[in-house]
Motif scaffolding. Structure first.
Motif, PDB file in Angstrom:
ATOM      1  N   SER A   1      -5.407   0.066  27.286  1.00  0.00           N
ATOM      2  CA  SER A   1      -5.540  -1.282  27.844  1.00  0.00           C
ATOM      3  C   SER A   1      -4.740  -2.331  27.073  1.00  0.00           C
ATOM      4  O   SER A   1      -4.506  -3.429  27.590  1.00  0.00           O
ATOM      5  N   VAL A   2      -4.329  -2.014  25.843  1.00  0.00           N
ATOM      6  CA  VAL A   2      -3.598  -3.001  25.039  1.00  0.00           C
ATOM      7  C   VAL A   2      -2.196  -2.516  24.668  1.00  0.00           C
ATOM      8  O   VAL A   2      -1.424  -3.269  24.072  1.00  0.00           O
ATOM      9  N   GLU A   3      -1.886  -1.274  25.000  1.00  0.00           N
ATOM     10  CA  GLU A   3      -0.573  -0.713  24.662  1.00  0.00           C
ATOM     11  C   GLU A   3       0.529  -1.616  25.211  1.00  0.00           C
ATOM     12  O   GLU A   3       0.499  -2.017  26.384  1.00  0.00           O
ATOM     13  N   GLY A   4       1.486  -1.947  24.353  1.00  0.00           N
ATOM     14  CA  GLY A   4       2.593  -2.791  24.778  1.00  0.00           C
ATOM     15  C   GLY A   4       2.341  -4.284  24.628  1.00  0.00           C
ATOM     16  O   GLY A   4       3.275  -5.085  24.698  1.00  0.00           O
ATOM     17  N   ARG A   5       1.083  -4.671  24.418  1.00  0.00           N
ATOM     18  CA  ARG A   5       0.752  -6.095  24.255  1.00  0.00           C
ATOM     19  C   ARG A   5       0.277  -6.398  22.832  1.00  0.00           C
ATOM     20  O   ARG A   5       0.523  -7.485  22.329  1.00  0.00           O
TER      21      ARG A   5
ATOM     22  N   GLY B   1      -2.198 -15.352  28.825  1.00  0.00           N
ATOM     23  CA  GLY B   1      -0.773 -15.348  28.547  1.00  0.00           C
ATOM     24  C   GLY B   1      -0.416 -15.780  27.139  1.00  0.00           C
ATOM     25  O   GLY B   1       0.716 -15.554  26.684  1.00  0.00           O
ATOM     26  N   ASP B   2      -1.354 -16.398  26.458  1.00  0.00           N
ATOM     27  CA  ASP B   2      -1.130 -16.851  25.088  1.00  0.00           C
ATOM     28  C   ASP B   2      -1.183 -15.691  24.096  1.00  0.00           C
ATOM     29  O   ASP B   2      -1.508 -14.555  24.468  1.00  0.00           O
ATOM     30  N   SER B   3      -0.900 -16.012  22.845  1.00  0.00           N
ATOM     31  CA  SER B   3      -0.923 -15.030  21.766  1.00  0.00           C
ATOM     32  C   SER B   3      -1.872 -15.486  20.666  1.00  0.00           C
ATOM     33  O   SER B   3      -2.119 -16.684  20.490  1.00  0.00           O
ATOM     34  N   LEU B   4      -2.383 -14.507  19.946  1.00  0.00           N
ATOM     35  CA  LEU B   4      -3.181 -14.744  18.750  1.00  0.00           C
ATOM     36  C   LEU B   4      -2.854 -13.656  17.748  1.00  0.00           C
ATOM     37  O   LEU B   4      -2.519 -12.531  18.144  1.00  0.00           O
TER      38      LEU B   4
ATOM     39  N   ASN C   1      -0.471 -10.314  22.167  1.00  0.00           N
ATOM     40  CA  ASN C   1       0.369 -11.088  23.074  1.00  0.00           C
ATOM     41  C   ASN C   1      -0.098 -10.889  24.515  1.00  0.00           C
ATOM     42  O   ASN C   1      -0.815  -9.929  24.821  1.00  0.00           O
ATOM     43  N   SER C   2       0.339 -11.775  25.375  1.00  0.00           N
ATOM     44  CA  SER C   2       0.006 -11.688  26.803  1.00  0.00           C
ATOM     45  C   SER C   2      -1.487 -11.458  27.009  1.00  0.00           C
ATOM     46  O   SER C   2      -1.900 -10.566  27.759  1.00  0.00           O
ATOM     47  N   LEU C   3      -2.269 -12.266  26.378  1.00  0.00           N
ATOM     48  CA  LEU C   3      -3.714 -12.076  26.436  1.00  0.00           C
ATOM     49  C   LEU C   3      -4.252 -12.299  27.843  1.00  0.00           C
ATOM     50  O   LEU C   3      -3.743 -13.132  28.608  1.00  0.00           O
TER      51      LEU C   3
ATOM     52  N   GLN D   1     -14.415 -13.961  17.038  1.00  0.00           N
ATOM     53  CA  GLN D   1     -14.489 -14.132  18.494  1.00  0.00           C
ATOM     54  C   GLN D   1     -13.130 -14.497  19.077  1.00  0.00           C
ATOM     55  O   GLN D   1     -12.463 -15.417  18.602  1.00  0.00           O
ATOM     56  N   VAL D   2     -12.774 -13.784  20.117  1.00  0.00           N
ATOM     57  CA  VAL D   2     -11.575 -14.108  20.896  1.00  0.00           C
ATOM     58  C   VAL D   2     -12.022 -14.389  22.322  1.00  0.00           C
ATOM     59  O   VAL D   2     -12.681 -13.547  22.951  1.00  0.00           O
ATOM     60  N   THR D   3     -11.671 -15.558  22.826  1.00  0.00           N
ATOM     61  CA  THR D   3     -12.007 -15.934  24.191  1.00  0.00           C
ATOM     62  C   THR D   3     -10.735 -16.334  24.904  1.00  0.00           C
ATOM     63  O   THR D   3     -10.002 -17.203  24.431  1.00  0.00           O
ATOM     64  N   VAL D   4     -10.484 -15.684  26.031  1.00  0.00           N
ATOM     65  CA  VAL D   4      -9.279 -15.950  26.803  1.00  0.00           C
ATOM     66  C   VAL D   4      -9.701 -16.519  28.152  1.00  0.00           C
ATOM     67  O   VAL D   4     -10.392 -15.849  28.931  1.00  0.00           O
TER      68      VAL D   4
END
Length: 125
Positions: A61-65, A14-17, A82-84, A120-123
């Protein structure tokens, strides 16, 4: 051109980067840019791309976010995420394609000749 990606990290669902990719040189505007990602055990996949003229395209998979943008004055392309989701976890790579064409958007890895080192992105869920 040399590319330096940054901005990754560990966040909660739900967080953003915002990822940044800084390019060397004075001809950044001559490049179409893209973001790809690679999760462990998976192929590197397309995320988003932006043409020289600023047109954009996204993976379903990421459209809109996610939003890709570029600032030619700063030689930088951004990926606002957004909305990760946990499934977004991956190493994210920026890529550049030198082209005389301003309109086309490039979605495949083989079209890009220059790559950054990845961030690296870790959610977490």
């Amino acid at each position: 051109v040399q590319l330096q990606a940054s901005g990754g990290g560990l966040v909660q669902a739900g967080d953003s980067l915002r990822l940044s990719c800084a390019a060397s040189g004075r001809t950044f505007s001559r490049y179409a840019m893209g973001w790809f990602r690679q999760a462990p055990g998976k192929e590197r996949e397309f995320v988003a791309a932006i043409s020289r003229s600023g047109s954009t395209n996204y993976a379903d998979s990421v459209e809109g976010r996610f939003t890709i943008s570029r600032d030619n004055a700063k030689n930088t392309v951004y990926l606002q995420m957004n909305s990760l989701k946990p499934e977004d976890s991956a190493v994210f790579y920026c890529a550049a394609k030198q082209t005389i064409l301003t309109a086309p958007i490039y979605r495949t890895r083989d079209e890009y000749g220059y790559w950054g080192q990845g961030t690296q992105v870790t959610v977490s869920s």
